[in-house]
Write a protein that holds these residues in place. Structure first.
Motif, short mmCIF file in Angstrom:
data_model
loop_
_atom_site.label_atom_id
_atom_site.label_comp_id
_atom_site.label_asym_id
_atom_site.label_seq_id
_atom_site.Cartn_x
_atom_site.Cartn_y
_atom_site.Cartn_z
N ARG A 298 0.82 -1.26 -0.13
CA ARG A 298 -0.01 0.00 0.02
C ARG A 298 1.03 1.28 -0.13
O ARG A 298 0.60 2.31 -0.71
CB ARG A 298 -0.94 0.16 1.21
CG ARG A 298 -1.62 1.22 1.48
CD ARG A 298 -2.63 1.66 0.31
NE ARG A 298 -3.19 2.90 0.43
CZ ARG A 298 -4.22 3.37 1.00
NH1 ARG A 298 -5.10 2.34 1.42
NH2 ARG A 298 -4.86 4.43 1.02
N TRP A 299 1.91 1.03 0.70
CA TRP A 299 2.83 2.55 0.87
C TRP A 299 3.47 2.71 -0.47
O TRP A 299 3.41 3.69 -1.11
CB TRP A 299 3.85 2.00 1.90
CG TRP A 299 4.92 3.19 2.13
CD1 TRP A 299 4.65 4.36 3.09
CD2 TRP A 299 5.90 3.70 1.24
NE1 TRP A 299 5.55 5.21 2.96
CE2 TRP A 299 6.50 5.06 1.87
CE3 TRP A 299 6.44 3.27 0.08
CZ2 TRP A 299 7.57 5.67 1.28
CZ3 TRP A 299 7.49 3.86 -0.28
CH2 TRP A 299 8.08 5.04 0.05
N HIS B 113 2.51 1.70 -3.31
CA HIS B 113 1.35 2.29 -4.52
C HIS B 113 0.88 3.77 -4.22
O HIS B 113 0.92 4.46 -5.08
CB HIS B 113 -0.16 1.60 -4.29
CG HIS B 113 -1.00 1.88 -5.21
ND1 HIS B 113 -2.01 3.09 -4.81
CD2 HIS B 113 -1.34 1.65 -6.28
CE1 HIS B 113 -2.87 3.24 -5.93
NE2 HIS B 113 -2.41 2.23 -6.65
N ASP B 114 1.18 4.06 -2.93
CA ASP B 114 0.69 5.74 -2.74
C ASP B 114 2.20 6.48 -2.88
O ASP B 114 1.92 7.66 -3.00
CB ASP B 114 0.40 5.72 -1.21
CG ASP B 114 -0.93 5.17 -0.67
OD1 ASP B 114 -1.72 4.85 -1.87
OD2 ASP B 114 -1.19 5.12 0.20
N HIS B 115 3.21 5.97 -3.13
CA HIS B 115 4.60 6.78 -2.99
C HIS B 115 5.57 6.63 -3.99
O HIS B 115 6.49 7.24 -4.31
CB HIS B 115 5.17 6.68 -1.45
CG HIS B 115 4.51 7.15 -0.38
ND1 HIS B 115 4.28 8.46 -0.12
CD2 HIS B 115 3.69 6.47 0.67
CE1 HIS B 115 3.62 8.39 0.95
NE2 HIS B 115 3.24 7.41 1.35
#
Length: 289
Positions: free
Chosen positions: A126-127, A129-131
């Protein structure tokens, strides 16, 4: 009788502990040699994706990457030891091939039990994907890759959508799973039973989950035929389970490789020993195009 049994069991335990320590020392020495030059591809280190000190990751990639395919890399270590630093060479090899790589650290036993390892990998994804766009990566072209117990972790993410969904990761952003020498269908002996305590093998063995419900994701499985740590049959079982549901899976035997050489063959000087590099690059390019 109890005293006799205790006297017999204790030396066996001590011998097993010595063997484990010697094996870990050897792995550390090999990793030191393989990791030479890896820092040249390091873009950022110890990026936190959670509150625990072990919930962090390193980013590797070309400095001029633009919308590159992304690999989330999960190290092995029997869910109990090792670290992302031991496979820096693998992350660097993939970065040199043009990908952006997030090599993750995660919590280990005995601090946590299954499924914490898989949940951490999902949170790390998730991290990413976001960054990852900040580092030139494409958040919608992610491939999850692991070695040994790390291969088990990414396989679980591939066959059980719950973990990624719970972390808020869209299934459409995950393009494929790569497992190197993973334990996908094994009998947990005394060394591993506590790690999976309270969970049924039907839930924590990827081959059994895949046999029950299949998977929509493409899988690449590489495994050394000479592997005495995690038997080749593990990858055979997972491949058969995926094929039962007409899934997309490629099983590649490395005929002269053992457990560590399957991932070690990502290094240029070891590529003669196993087809890992060629197979991995071909797979990533196919599923992320």
């Amino acid at each position: 009788l109890c005293q006799l049994v205790a006297k017999t069991v204790q030396p066996v335990r001590e011998k097993r502990q010595v063997i484990v320590r010697l094996r870990q020392w050897l792995v550390n020495m090999i990793a030191t040699l393989l990791n030479r030059g890896a820092d040249g591809w390091l873009l950022a280190s110890n990026q936190s994706y959670g509150s625990d000190k072990l919930q962090n990751l390193d980013i590797y990639g070309p400095v001029d990457a633009r919308q590159a395919a992304v690999v989330v890399l999960v190290h092995g270590g029997s869910w109990q030891h090792a670290s992302k630093n031991q496979i820096s060479f693998a992350a660097a090899a993939l970065a040199k091939a043009g990908y952006v790589v997030a090599s993750i650290e995660y919590r280990i036993y005995p601090a946590v039990r299954y499924p914490a390892f898989v949940e951490d990998a999902a949170a790390a994804t998730r991290w990413v994907h976001d960054h990852i766009a900040e580092f030139g990566g494409d958040p919608n072209r992610l491939v999850l890759m692991g070695h040994s117990s790390g291969a088990h972790t990414v396989a679980m993410l591939g066959v059980n959508p719950h973990f990624l969904q719970a972390a808020g990761v869209a299934q459409s952003s995950i393009r494929g799973i790569i497992g190197l020498a993973g334990p996908y269908d094994f009998n947990a002996g005394p060394s591993f039973q506590p790690i999976f305590k309270g969970t049924s093998p039907e839930e924590y063995l990827p081959a059994r989950v895949a046999k029950r419900q299949g998977t929509r994701l493409p899988f690449l499985l590489l495994h050394g035929k000479l592997d005495t740590v995690v038997g080749y049959s593990n990858s055979v079982s997972l491949a058969k389970a995926i094929r039962l549901h007409n899934g997309d899976v490629r099983l590649v035997p490395a005929r002269i490789a053992e457990h560590m050489l399957v991932i070690g063959a990502l290094r240029p000087k070891l590529r003669w020993a196993a087809p890992t590099y060629k197979e991995v690059v071909t797979f990533i390019d196919r599923v992320t195009k």
